[in-house]
Scaffold this active site. Sequence first.
Site, mmCIF file in Angstrom:
data_model
loop_
_atom_site.group_PDB
_atom_site.id
_atom_site.type_symbol
_atom_site.label_atom_id
_atom_site.label_comp_id
_atom_site.label_asym_id
_atom_site.label_seq_id
_atom_site.Cartn_x
_atom_site.Cartn_y
_atom_site.Cartn_z
ATOM 1 N N GLU A 260 43.496 41.100 37.871
ATOM 2 C CA GLU A 260 44.313 40.821 36.682
ATOM 3 C C GLU A 260 45.795 41.131 36.898
ATOM 4 O OE1 GLU A 260 43.095 39.229 34.097
ATOM 5 O OE2 GLU A 260 41.091 39.246 34.984
ATOM 6 N N ILE A 261 46.310 40.783 38.073
ATOM 7 C CA ILE A 261 47.750 40.978 38.317
ATOM 8 C C ILE A 261 48.445 39.648 38.633
ATOM 9 C CG2 ILE A 261 47.762 43.434 38.930
ATOM 10 C CD1 ILE A 261 47.678 40.676 41.579
ATOM 11 N N LYS B 100 47.111 36.797 40.633
ATOM 12 C CA LYS B 100 46.894 36.090 41.905
ATOM 13 C C LYS B 100 46.798 34.583 41.706
ATOM 14 C CE LYS B 100 43.165 37.669 43.675
ATOM 15 N NZ LYS B 100 42.807 38.432 42.452
ATOM 16 N N LYS C 202 39.292 28.459 46.275
ATOM 17 C CA LYS C 202 38.897 29.684 45.574
ATOM 18 C C LYS C 202 37.450 29.899 45.986
ATOM 19 C CE LYS C 202 39.094 32.927 42.299
ATOM 20 N NZ LYS C 202 39.992 34.087 42.325
ATOM 21 N N ASP D 107 40.056 29.969 36.787
ATOM 22 C CA ASP D 107 40.998 30.127 37.901
ATOM 23 C C ASP D 107 41.010 28.881 38.778
ATOM 24 O OD1 ASP D 107 41.555 32.638 36.977
ATOM 25 O OD2 ASP D 107 40.496 33.712 38.564
ATOM 26 N N VAL E 52 39.410 37.228 45.830
ATOM 27 C CA VAL E 52 38.859 37.643 44.537
ATOM 28 C C VAL E 52 39.145 39.126 44.365
ATOM 29 C CG1 VAL E 52 36.576 37.968 45.592
ATOM 30 C CG2 VAL E 52 36.777 37.766 43.105
#
Length: 239
Positions: free
Chosen positions: A15-16, A18, A40, A57, A120
């Site tokens: 949760e930053i 990516k 992904k 994502d 991930v």
Amino acid sequence: MTAPLSVFVTGTDTEIGKTFVSAAMLHGFARHGLRAAALKPVAAGAYERDGVWRNEDADQLDAAANVALPPELRTPFLLKAPAAPHIVAAQEGVTLDLDTIVACHREALTRADVVVVEGVGGFRVPLNDTQDTADLAVALGLPVVLVVGVRLGCISHALLTADAIRQRGLTLAGWVANHVDPAMSFADENVATIRDWLAREHRAPLIGRIAHMTPAAPESAAAMLDIAALVESLRTARR
């Protein structure tokens, strides 16, 4: 013919941003005249639409890439529950196999000029009983871009992750400061400290500093990245 480029994107935590930064990079590569695709490989957290399981994502990456990959190639392991992948995989009877991901990456390289591989979670997230995302980066043999979520504690998180990347014999091609906490005190000083330490200890350049955005806008964020410097760093790492 120029060999394709590829980069593994990891972060200091979950949760930053990516995916946000990976999408911004894809937009930037496209503006740089490159055919850009995204992988992904492992995604945890899926929703169903029209009878097809999808991941938010992966959807963001698809929207940013100018080369579309089939879902089964882009995300060979799509897990339904939004939790630690090795736990969810065990519950769903899935074996997260690195060889499968390496094969998908090899195929993606035949279709694009640059392939962005988003990991991930953080750099060391277990994928099975014995392997984690660091092992995946090693198996792919890719230079790494580190996304640093600029918030309290980010200096230690950034330096520890950079050291872990080096310990695996990988090249830290650069890092991105993503301002996830708009109210953070001394944000400039934190970024300057990380910049100086990563430059001195890892020769890793600051590729860009992305301001806090609500809502997130990867296409706008692309303008905050030095894509030319990143391309050169990736080419240097490949030599």
